[in-house]
Design a protein around this motif. Sequence first.
Motif: not given
Length: 211
Positions: A39-42, A88-94
């Motif tokens: 679920d990661v994009g550029l 690693l941590e992906k950015a927080l979603r709302a």
Amino acid sequence: MFTGIITGVGRIVATHRLGSSLDHGLQLEIETPAGYLDDVGLGDSIALNGACMTVTSLAPQNNQFSIEISAESLGKTSGLAEPGPINLEKALRAHDRLGGHIVAGHVDGVGTVSHFAQVGESWELRILAPRDLAKYLAYKGSITVNGVSLTVNRVTDLDGDTPGCEISINLISHTVQNTALGHLRVQSLVNLEIDLIARYVERMLQNGKTP
């Protein structure tokens, strides 16, 4: 924004100079757990050991992505200049749960591990924090260490040849086993981010102002 809850342990597998001088930064190639990049994009943000970085290339079939880090960022962080394990941590979603605390992904300073040993079923981690961060650290306050949201159990102010403070943190086995903190040793350097709320309180108290 992030929460300090690590979503995967990756590994820096290669580094490449972006130029010939020390004013140039590095391109990092990072390997992730299988499926981590689904679920990661550029252009997405991912925190590496607590430092927010931008995905510049993706190779999900190889479980790898790349980022570019400036010389300025390299000089103000640790653990991002050579191959090795990385949180690693992906950015927080709302709509995500805020399981840790509000983390900006901006490293405020670099600390030094002074003690790391198992105590019963847990681990005690002590870190020497630099003087300019000491005033923001408090008993039962939040601190981010290499991207991991943790609670300070004790603060000891230091003087003499080692100004600043030493903080003590308790790590449960789950944290040691599921983050890169288990690879720390005495004298290891770690990225520190202070609690966002502490920054605002300090600013409000400047020049005699009160909240």
